[in-house]
Write a protein that holds these residues in place. Sequence first.
Motif, PDB file in Angstrom:
ATOM      1  N   SER A   1     -18.333  43.715  25.980  1.00 28.39           N
ATOM      2  CA  SER A   1     -17.361  43.326  24.952  1.00 28.39           C
ATOM      3  C   SER A   1     -17.311  44.356  23.835  1.00 28.39           C
ATOM      4  CB  SER A   1     -17.737  41.981  24.330  1.00 28.39           C
ATOM      5  OG  SER A   1     -17.934  41.026  25.323  1.00 28.39           O
ATOM      6  N   THR A   2     -18.456  44.932  23.506  1.00 25.33           N
ATOM      7  CA  THR A   2     -18.477  45.822  22.351  1.00 25.33           C
ATOM      8  C   THR A   2     -18.572  47.292  22.736  1.00 25.33           C
ATOM      9  OG1 THR A   2     -20.875  45.565  22.196  1.00 25.33           O
ATOM     10  CG2 THR A   2     -19.550  44.076  20.866  1.00 25.33           C
TER      11      THR A   2
ATOM     12  N   THR B   1     -27.077  38.202  27.455  1.00 20.37           N
ATOM     13  CA  THR B   1     -27.702  38.746  28.660  1.00 20.37           C
ATOM     14  C   THR B   1     -29.141  39.163  28.331  1.00 20.37           C
ATOM     15  OG1 THR B   1     -25.530  39.664  29.196  1.00 20.37           O
ATOM     16  CG2 THR B   1     -27.396  40.451  30.510  1.00 20.37           C
TER      17      THR B   1
HETATM   18  P1  ATP Z   1     -21.824  43.760  25.273  1.00 23.41           P
HETATM   19  O1  ATP Z   1     -23.219  43.469  24.817  1.00 23.41           O
HETATM   20  O2  ATP Z   1     -21.775  44.721  26.418  1.00 23.41           O
HETATM   21  O3  ATP Z   1     -20.893  44.101  24.181  1.00 23.41           O
HETATM   22  P2  ATP Z   1     -21.470  40.900  25.481  1.00 23.41           P
HETATM   23  O4  ATP Z   1     -22.294  40.851  24.256  1.00 23.41           O
HETATM   24  O5  ATP Z   1     -20.170  40.181  25.481  1.00 23.41           O
HETATM   25  O6  ATP Z   1     -21.221  42.412  25.916  1.00 23.41           O
HETATM   26  P3  ATP Z   1     -23.028  38.977  26.961  1.00 23.41           P
HETATM   27  O7  ATP Z   1     -24.487  39.210  26.957  1.00 23.41           O
HETATM   28  O8  ATP Z   1     -22.410  38.419  28.196  1.00 23.41           O
HETATM   29  O9  ATP Z   1     -22.324  40.365  26.710  1.00 23.41           O
HETATM   30  O10 ATP Z   1     -22.607  38.025  25.774  1.00 23.41           O
HETATM   31  C1  ATP Z   1     -23.448  37.689  24.702  1.00 23.41           C
HETATM   32  C2  ATP Z   1     -22.616  37.438  23.484  1.00 23.41           C
HETATM   33  O11 ATP Z   1     -21.704  36.345  23.696  1.00 23.41           O
HETATM   34  C3  ATP Z   1     -23.366  37.027  22.257  1.00 23.41           C
HETATM   35  O12 ATP Z   1     -23.934  38.137  21.589  1.00 23.41           O
HETATM   36  C4  ATP Z   1     -22.294  36.320  21.431  1.00 23.41           C
HETATM   37  O13 ATP Z   1     -21.505  37.239  20.725  1.00 23.41           O
HETATM   38  C5  ATP Z   1     -21.459  35.652  22.489  1.00 23.41           C
HETATM   39  N1  ATP Z   1     -21.848  34.244  22.655  1.00 23.41           N
HETATM   40  C6  ATP Z   1     -22.461  33.686  23.715  1.00 23.41           C
HETATM   41  N2  ATP Z   1     -22.607  32.363  23.560  1.00 23.41           N
HETATM   42  C7  ATP Z   1     -22.092  32.054  22.359  1.00 23.41           C
HETATM   43  C8  ATP Z   1     -21.957  30.832  21.606  1.00 23.41           C
HETATM   44  N3  ATP Z   1     -22.357  29.659  22.080  1.00 23.41           N
HETATM   45  N4  ATP Z   1     -21.394  30.913  20.385  1.00 23.41           N
HETATM   46  C9  ATP Z   1     -20.977  32.089  19.885  1.00 23.41           C
HETATM   47  N5  ATP Z   1     -21.065  33.257  20.542  1.00 23.41           N
HETATM   48  C10 ATP Z   1     -21.611  33.251  21.771  1.00 23.41           C
END
Ligand code: ATP
Length: 658
Positions: A279-280, A428
């Motif tokens: 995402s980031t 993750t």
């Molecule tokens: P990347 O780290 O590559 O940018 P990503 O952070 O989207 O991608 P994931 O590990 O799949 O990868 O997602 C974790 C993120 O999702 C968290 O850091 C948060 O921003 C968001 N998130 C997950 N669950 C929740 C929740 N219940 N409420 C708010 N945000 C959430």
Amino acid sequence: MVGKKSGSVDTLLIEKRIISPPQSFRENARINSRKQYEEMWRKSIENPDEFWGEMAEEHIDWFKKWEAVEEYSFQDDVFVRYYRGAKLNASYNCLDRHLRSWRRNKAALIWQGEPLEESRTFTYLQLYREVCKFANVLKGLGVKKGDRVSVYMPMIPELAIAILSCARIGAIHSVVFGGFSAEALRDRLLDSKANVLVTANYGMRAGKLIPSKTNVDLALAGCPDVKNCIVVKRVEKDCNMVEGRDQYWDDLMSSASPFCEAEVMDAEDPLFILYTSGSTGKPKGVLHTTGGYMVYAATTFKYVFDYRDEDVYWCTADIGWVTGHSYIVYGPLAAGATSLMFEGVPHYPEPDRYWEVVEKYRVSILYTAPTALRSMIKSGDHWPLGRDLSSLRLLGSVGEPINPEAWMWYHYVIGREKAPIVDTWWQTETGGILITPLPGCISTKPGSATLPFFGVNPKVIRQDGSEAGVNEGGYLVITKPWPGIMRGVYGDPERFKNTYFVQYPGVYFTGDGARRDEDGYIWLMGRVDDVINVSGHRLSTAEVESALAAHPKVAEAAVVGYPHDIKGEGIYAYITLKDSVELTEELRYELTMHVRQEIGPIASPDVIHFTSAMPKTRSGKILRRILRKIASGDIDQLGDTTTLADRAVINDLLNTVN
Ligand code: ATP
Ligand code: MG
């Protein structure tokens, strides 16, 4: 109201609704008083060795016990170790552990295919036999402990079987979303240095066949180290097979023995690599190890979902995302649960597909994502209202902040006011849920993930590292490790330290913004990178989005900043409308006024961009970094777009630029 402390994020949205756990739920819950939760939490922080020692004894079978429970440093030479010297096997804990009891004939996996008529059920004993067979297949191809096996598959049982087989022989699995492009697959194959790939000839999505194997061939053209490719025939249809490299799953399985001793693994031996959603920025190859991860997955599963033997538990995530790893496979199976695995999508063949599945299997615990809920709100309430959802006793949400209106819809229309909602925050990197209500004892507030799970000590800090005050937005950090925390970025030890431990030495930096309210409840406010600075006020995207999504005509909102001559940054809002709503010019004004009223003039959007869809990752997260580029007119350099679920959305957005 808007505060002006330097380095903090302004809080605009104060949600006052409080919903207590229904009496009927509370009476039978595993933990049913706030006092009990607090006592357990305190013990987990003050005496982690005792707490995590007990959890490890209770939830996991060990071949050999540990010499120490928790050892770590979050400074300088960052390291984390749990259960030093202990031995176990993750697949043994998900399968063999249950064969000694009546659970051997309990359904472990119920698989519902996308076609209505296709479904399969595996008891623990049946799943065990399939896993042993495939473990032997892998061994036959020369796969050894420590080797990387990549898995690129649709949501079919063979995906779960493949990863449990890897775990059985100590190979490190790296699952890549079955919907990713050839390019995304190639990057991940190269990064994880895999030499075996497990895949399928085709995938299925909304009634269409996806040529998975064609993508694989393209990807493998750039991956000379992949020597073996195993292909499941998802449908009876031929695909290109490369002589000497590609073999069909069924051909290999037909002669494989159904007995395979589980490899004795050290608690800190790697279990899997999994890439973040991206995402980031560029996805990180997160490495998890065996002992701590398994204890954490099993413990969180049991308490967060208040799991019982008679539950039918359904997590709608894809296994290509960490939610599927921890809460379709490892957590539920370690607990001996019945885990439902679904191949389809929410809207096919009709927008009530989820509810049809809930009705058919009498699902009692449902764990899904805000993106799915919002898409169903968009289609109208008559779809869920037309189904029998009375079996549901607990609902969960994960992946993004859930805006209060979607939360209330989940509560009324799906849970019919009798199912508590657990809004679970994690990453993750964290391996399992970190912030969540425990459903039998924590009153919930729509939009808040509430309180930390056992062993988790979160803090909200200002930019200068000092602790933020009540309702003051800041950065969410965690002050000490928990057993499920990642152990590294695969192949890049510096990135691990630099991403999570350098900004604020001594704590784990989550990259998310948050505030803590007067009851100690945590509210996630979006990514730190996404904070918008409007005339010196630092605003949270999540709050502005929640305000927009509270408008009855809005289905989904995504808000980003863009350069603004006067304010520094302006607010650019992307909006999708509910299906029944007609787009008119007045609506723009109506929405602006709505935000002014809800949270104040400072947050009112400068630009409103109506779109039919948002760019999302495969795990359903809105890619704000791409929206930010489009809003700033920086459309030549959109960055890594390989994590997008549907690239066509970008063209639609560019064609409708305001
Ligand atoms: P990347 O780290 O590559 O940018 P990503 O952070 O989207 O991608 P994931 O590990 O799949 O990868 O997602 C974790 C993120 O999702 C968290 O850091 C948060 O921003 C968001 N998130 C997950 N669950 C929740 C929740 N219940 N409420 C708010 N945000 C959430
Ligand atoms: Mg992240």
